[in-house]
Design a protein around this motif. Structure first.
Motif, PDB file in Angstrom:
ATOM      1  N   MET A 174       0.832  -1.201   0.000  1.00 51.93           N
ATOM      2  CA  MET A 174       0.000   0.000   0.000  1.00 51.93           C
ATOM      3  C   MET A 174       0.871   1.258   0.000  1.00 51.93           C
ATOM      4  O   MET A 174       0.652   2.180  -0.784  1.00 51.93           O
ATOM      5  N   LEU A 175       1.889   1.302   0.872  1.00 50.70           N
ATOM      6  CA  LEU A 175       2.766   2.465   0.931  1.00 50.70           C
ATOM      7  C   LEU A 175       3.507   2.673  -0.385  1.00 50.70           C
ATOM      8  O   LEU A 175       3.661   3.807  -0.844  1.00 50.70           O
ATOM      9  N   LYS A 176       3.961   1.584  -0.999  1.00 48.58           N
ATOM     10  CA  LYS A 176       4.624   1.696  -2.302  1.00 48.58           C
ATOM     11  C   LYS A 176       3.671   2.237  -3.343  1.00 48.58           C
ATOM     12  O   LYS A 176       4.045   3.082  -4.156  1.00 48.58           O
ATOM     13  N   SER A 177       2.409   1.774  -3.322  1.00 44.63           N
ATOM     14  CA  SER A 177       1.429   2.241  -4.314  1.00 44.63           C
ATOM     15  C   SER A 177       1.127   3.727  -4.140  1.00 44.63           C
ATOM     16  O   SER A 177       0.763   4.399  -5.095  1.00 44.63           O
ATOM     17  N   TRP A 178       1.283   4.239  -2.941  1.00 40.96           N
ATOM     18  CA  TRP A 178       1.083   5.665  -2.684  1.00 40.96           C
ATOM     19  C   TRP A 178       2.319   6.489  -3.034  1.00 40.96           C
ATOM     20  O   TRP A 178       2.310   7.701  -2.931  1.00 40.96           O
ATOM     21  N   GLY A 179       3.412   5.799  -3.406  1.00 39.12           N
ATOM     22  CA  GLY A 179       4.661   6.497  -3.697  1.00 39.12           C
ATOM     23  C   GLY A 179       5.425   6.897  -2.452  1.00 39.12           C
ATOM     24  O   GLY A 179       6.305   7.744  -2.506  1.00 39.12           O
ATOM     25  N   GLU A 180       5.120   6.265  -1.321  1.00 42.47           N
ATOM     26  CA  GLU A 180       5.782   6.584  -0.055  1.00 42.47           C
ATOM     27  C   GLU A 180       6.234   5.309   0.657  1.00 42.47           C
ATOM     28  O   GLU A 180       5.822   5.028   1.787  1.00 42.47           O
ATOM     29  N   PRO A 181       7.105   4.544   0.024  1.00 42.85           N
ATOM     30  CA  PRO A 181       7.552   3.301   0.669  1.00 42.85           C
ATOM     31  C   PRO A 181       8.451   3.585   1.869  1.00 42.85           C
ATOM     32  O   PRO A 181       9.188   4.565   1.890  1.00 42.85           O
ATOM     33  N   TRP A 182       8.343   2.713   2.870  1.00 46.27           N
ATOM     34  CA  TRP A 182       9.259   2.791   3.998  1.00 46.27           C
ATOM     35  C   TRP A 182      10.581   2.192   3.554  1.00 46.27           C
ATOM     36  O   TRP A 182      10.636   1.063   3.075  1.00 46.27           O
ATOM     37  N   ILE A 183      11.662   2.944   3.735  1.00 49.93           N
ATOM     38  CA  ILE A 183      12.974   2.468   3.270  1.00 49.93           C
ATOM     39  C   ILE A 183      14.031   2.467   4.361  1.00 49.93           C
ATOM     40  O   ILE A 183      15.123   1.958   4.158  1.00 49.93           O
ATOM     41  N   PHE A 184      13.720   3.045   5.546  1.00 50.29           N
ATOM     42  CA  PHE A 184      14.718   3.110   6.604  1.00 50.29           C
ATOM     43  C   PHE A 184      14.171   2.504   7.888  1.00 50.29           C
ATOM     44  O   PHE A 184      13.008   2.689   8.240  1.00 50.29           O
ATOM     45  N   ALA A 185      15.044   1.820   8.599  1.00 50.17           N
ATOM     46  CA  ALA A 185      14.703   1.254   9.905  1.00 50.17           C
ATOM     47  C   ALA A 185      15.983   1.076  10.715  1.00 50.17           C
ATOM     48  O   ALA A 185      17.072   0.969  10.149  1.00 50.17           O
TER      49      ALA A 185
END
Length: 179
Positions: free
Chosen positions: A131-142
């Motif tokens: 879902m986040l990727k489809s919104w163009g806002e993927p989580w990439i850091f942790a």
């Protein structure tokens, strides 16, 4: 920092009236927020200053100073909902920047995730990641569990507390007020 659509400066106007408040965020997000909040809450409080920053290209300290931030005064920084969208190098740069430009005694509170999403560790997390990727806002850091102190120390910061989103009974006793 990363103020987004936060409205604390407006909602807590009376409580913060003697405090200088800087809302730092991406310029286009701020412009949209300013238009919308003016319609609902009226003019900005006189103690509020908007500061446009692209955390991937600019130093927050530089832009804050341009808007009147005094690095020799103790500051409380609140950085919510931002780190997970940035590359690790950007997060490290940000912490290093704040560490080297904030006065002694300043504090930063921020949120972060552990790497449960890379790769997703269950079906629900997989749906969230998609879902986040489809919104163009993927989580990439942790930050991996247990590595927070080490991660922050590399930027000159000292971890003084850490609370998981998975609230324990000890957290509840510490943070939940009963009347």
């Amino acid at each position: 920092l990363g103020a987004g659509f936060d409205s604390r400066a407006y909602r807590l106007r009376q409580m913060l009236k003697d405090t200088r408040v800087f809302e730092v965020d991406f310029g286009p997000t701020q412009e949209y927020k300013r238009r919308r909040i003016a319609e609902v809450a009226g003019p900005a409080p006189s103690n509020l200053t908007y500061v446009a920053v692209d955390f991937t290209k600019q130093k927050a300290s530089t832009e804050l100073k341009r808007k009147g931030y005094k690095s020799d005064q103790q500051t409380f920084f609140l950085w919510e909902g931002v780190s997970m969208y940035l590359a690790e190098a950007n997060v490290r740069d940000f912490f290093g920047d704040i560490s080297s430009h904030a006065s002694v005694g300043s504090e930063i509170v921020f949120d972060h995730f552990n790497p449960f999403f890379d790769p997703p560790n269950n079906e629900a997390n997989a749906r969230l990641v998609a879902m986040l990727k489809s919104w163009g806002e993927p989580w990439i850091f942790a930050i991996p569990d247990g590595k927070e102190k080490e991660f922050l120390a590399a930027s000159g910061l000292t971890l003084t507390g850490h609370t998981s989103m998975l609230v324990t009974s000890a957290d509840a006793r510490r943070y939940i007020v009963r009347q």
